[in-house]
Design a protein around this motif. Sequence first.
Motif: not given
Length: 72
Positions: A14, A16, A27-30, A33-34, A53
């Motif tokens: 994760t 952040h 914002l949080r994302f895995y 995935t970007c 990331e």
Amino acid sequence: MWSDIKGFSIQGETAHLLSDKYPSGGLRFYVGTCYFVGSNLLRDKHQQGYPVEYCLMNRITFEQQRLSMPVS
């Protein structure tokens, strides 16, 4: 804006993006995935061998240091 970002962290899978601009604190994302979309309009998950990331984290650090430098 870069000045809205207070920090960035990656814990496990994760990421952040910390910001007081959002009620959630950011914002949080895995991780993984970007995408980075360059001038060739292709979506890349890595830049020079690093996940995008981590590249974002480095860019945020660079911009924060630049914003905190005194103007002469």
